[in-house]
Write an enzyme that holds these catalytic residues in place. Structure first.
Site, PDB file in Angstrom:
ATOM      1  N   GLY A   1     -12.044  29.718  23.220  1.00  0.00           N
ATOM      2  CA  GLY A   1     -11.493  28.598  23.964  1.00  0.00           C
ATOM      3  C   GLY A   1     -12.437  28.158  25.053  1.00  0.00           C
ATOM      4  O   GLY A   1     -13.600  28.546  25.088  1.00  0.00           O
ATOM      5  N   SER A   2     -11.930  27.323  25.969  1.00  0.00           N
ATOM      6  CA  SER A   2     -12.743  26.794  27.057  1.00  0.00           C
ATOM      7  C   SER A   2     -12.684  27.706  28.273  1.00  0.00           C
ATOM      8  O   SER A   2     -11.760  28.503  28.425  1.00  0.00           O
ATOM      9  CB  SER A   2     -12.264  25.393  27.432  1.00  0.00           C
ATOM     10  OG  SER A   2     -12.393  24.504  26.346  1.00  0.00           O
ATOM     11  N   ASN A   3     -13.667  27.551  29.145  1.00  0.00           N
ATOM     12  CA  ASN A   3     -13.738  28.333  30.372  1.00  0.00           C
ATOM     13  C   ASN A   3     -13.907  27.406  31.573  1.00  0.00           C
ATOM     14  O   ASN A   3     -14.399  26.289  31.443  1.00  0.00           O
ATOM     15  CB  ASN A   3     -14.932  29.298  30.357  1.00  0.00           C
ATOM     16  CG  ASN A   3     -14.983  30.157  29.102  1.00  0.00           C
ATOM     17  OD1 ASN A   3     -13.964  30.690  28.677  1.00  0.00           O
ATOM     18  ND2 ASN A   3     -16.161  30.286  28.520  1.00  0.00           N
TER      19      ASN A   3
END
Length: 525
Positions: free
Chosen positions: A172-174
């Protein structure tokens, strides 16, 4: 025309104009120049007309777009925007005018147009809203509910947990926020690290927008004016990750045909009239009627029209929402049911575009906070900081209040107790030791979702940030480029216990066996 365009050494457009409307028009023109083919594809996706030039493989998307009423919802939302926020509506219109000008004046069209024989079509004022909706309709909960239903049906309810998003295989995104007490300058640092699917061209466009009212750098979504997800106005900056919130519901519907149309059984035990009409989808490059029906899985009629076929799709909408699968005759697998989708913009006629101009005009964290109160979807975790020390860590977006069962799988529309009864207040969070990390993990949005990303990415970022007392912007790439994958630890530990087997000798290789590979057959982890 009072607008100027400058491109830096990386080709990034820097736009300057005398007013927000002229600037939006310039943004539309430069986007049409840089992303003409992408804009055309996204326009068709929003309308459900992709198969007309992409062929049968795009038909399943067109059917979903038509049955989910994406274009109609975008039109409704723009009509409501004109009524409630005429300034933003006029700003969106200016962007659309610029897109149409850029598509008409572009002397070097993308090569895809020549290959397909397609001519760029006309954008309507609501098209940016349709593009936004089509981009994010699959970002929320309903695909996961279909998957859980599928797993439960074939493997049993106890198997659902084996495929949860919280497992070690997901990504996923950070993003992270470091307060001024932990930086070399005394000012906060924000990092955004969006991990999108590999897309060509990408969903983001680097851009600089400047006029007397604001001066903003950030990432725009081609087809949508302004800078939504990642931006910096000089005195305040913000970044987001997906909150993993659940804000879409699926209802199993019982439908029946009558002489007047279609009716749906409601939770009150009565049959209620459903809206119904048919739409026609054109499909390019199909050999015959049977081929269209087989690829589409659509109950309808395909007719020859030279190089194209047409497929009729029945569009039904109950009191819950549009029927996206099945119908009065049941689902494709023979199940005597249909599935309707309920999602916030269809219910409220609001897609959150009222937040876009206030974000550009923001000067402090409080301005970003107020702007995000108008946000609808996708539901995001947002971090923001300003030059005066203001910090923000909150969820933005609209999530309905309803029973927990709605969040797991499709629920029966004919049973009471599955209605929406209001909207959650978006949660807020603080910082721990001057740091906040967002990586789709369980955090401030936990009350709003069902499954989240596993915590190893967030834990790794937090550990890296704890390893240095003071941080500078120049230090941040060390985190962006970190390759440690904590979820691989069990596998690596197991490999470490194995002895290195001797390579096979030539005599051990069967003469009929294929030669061994000369390089890796899979991407490196």
């Amino acid at each position: 025309m009072s607008a100027e365009t400058y491109r830096d050494a990386w080709g990034i457009p820097h736009l300057r104009a005398d007013s927000p409307h002229e600037l939006a028009r310039a943004q539309g023109r430069v986007t049409a120049r840089d992303r003409a083919w992408q804009l055309e594809v996204e326009r068709h996706r929003a309308q459900g007309t992709s198969a007309a030039f992409l062929g049968p493989e795009a038909l399943s998307w067109d059917r979903l777009a038509r049955r989910a009423r994406l274009a109609d919802t975008a039109r409704r939302c723009f009509t409501a925007l004109e009524r409630k926020d005429p300034e933003t509506a006029a700003w969106v219109r200016a962007y659309v005018d610029g897109v149409n000008e850029g598509l008409a004046q572009n002397g070097r069209p993308a090569p895809e147009f020549a290959r397909t024989g397609l001519t760029p079509g006309q954008w309507e004022p609501w098209t940016p809203l349709g593009v936004w909706l089509a981009t994010h309709i699959l970002f929320a909960g309903f695909p996961a509910k279909l998957w859980r239903e599928h797993v439960s049906t074939h493997l049993g309810p106890e198997a659902v947990a084996l495929f949860a998003a919280d497992g070690p295989g997901t990504a996923g995104s950070n993003g992270w926020l470091v307060s001024g007490e932990r930086t070399t300058t005394g000012h906060a640092l924000i990092a955004g690290d969006p991990h999108r699917f590999i897309e060509d061209p990408g969903v983001y466009q680097q851009i600089h927008l400047s006029c007397p009212e604001f001066d903003v750098v950030g990432l725009a979504v081609p087809g949508v004016p302004g800078v939504a997800h990642f931006g910096h106005t000089g005195t305040v900056a913000w970044a987001i990750t997906n909150a993993m919130a659940d804000y879409q519901d699926l209802y199993r519907e019982r439908l029946r045909r009558t002489g007047a149309g279609v009716e749906a059984l409601g939770p009150d035990g009565a049959w209620h009239r459903a809206a119904r009409h048919t739409e026609t989808i054109q499909v390019a490059g199909v050999a015959g009627v049977a081929g269209v029906a087989g690829v589409a899985g659509v109950a309808g009629v395909a007719r020859g029209t030279g190089e194209r076929e047409t497929v009729e799709v029945e569009v039904i909408e109950t009191d819950r929402g549009p029927v996206i699968a099945g119908g009065p005759e049941g689902l494709d697998d023979g199940t005597p049911a249909a599935l309707s989708l309920r999602y916030p913009p269809r219910v409220t006629s609001d897609l959150g575009f009222g937040a876009l101009l206030p974000l550009l005009r923001a000067r402090r964290v409080a301005d970003v906070d107020r702007a995000l109160d108008a946000w609808t979807e996708p539901v995001n975790v947002v971090q923001a900081a300003d030059t005066e020390g203001g910090l923000l860590h909150r969820v933005a977006g609209r999530v309905p209040v309803r029973p927990a069962a709605n969040g797991l799988r499709p629920v029966p529309a004919w049973e009471p107790g599955h209605e929406w009864t209001g909207w959650h207040t978006p949660p807020r969070a603080g910082l721990t030791e001057g740091v906040a990390v967002m990586a789709n993990q369980r955090g401030p949005s936990t009350p709003l979702g069902v499954e989240f990303a596993p915590p190893h990415r967030a834990d790794r970022i937090a550990a890296l940030l704890a390893g240095r007392e003071r941080w500078s912007a120049a230090d941040m790439p060390a985190i962006h480029t970190d390759t440690h994958l904590a979820s691989a630890t069990p596998l690596l530990n197991h490999l470490a216990t194995l002895t290195d087997p001797a390579p096979p000798t030539d005599e051990a290789v069967s003469p009929t066996a294929p030669p061994p590979p000369t390089g890796p057959t899979h991407p490196a982890p």
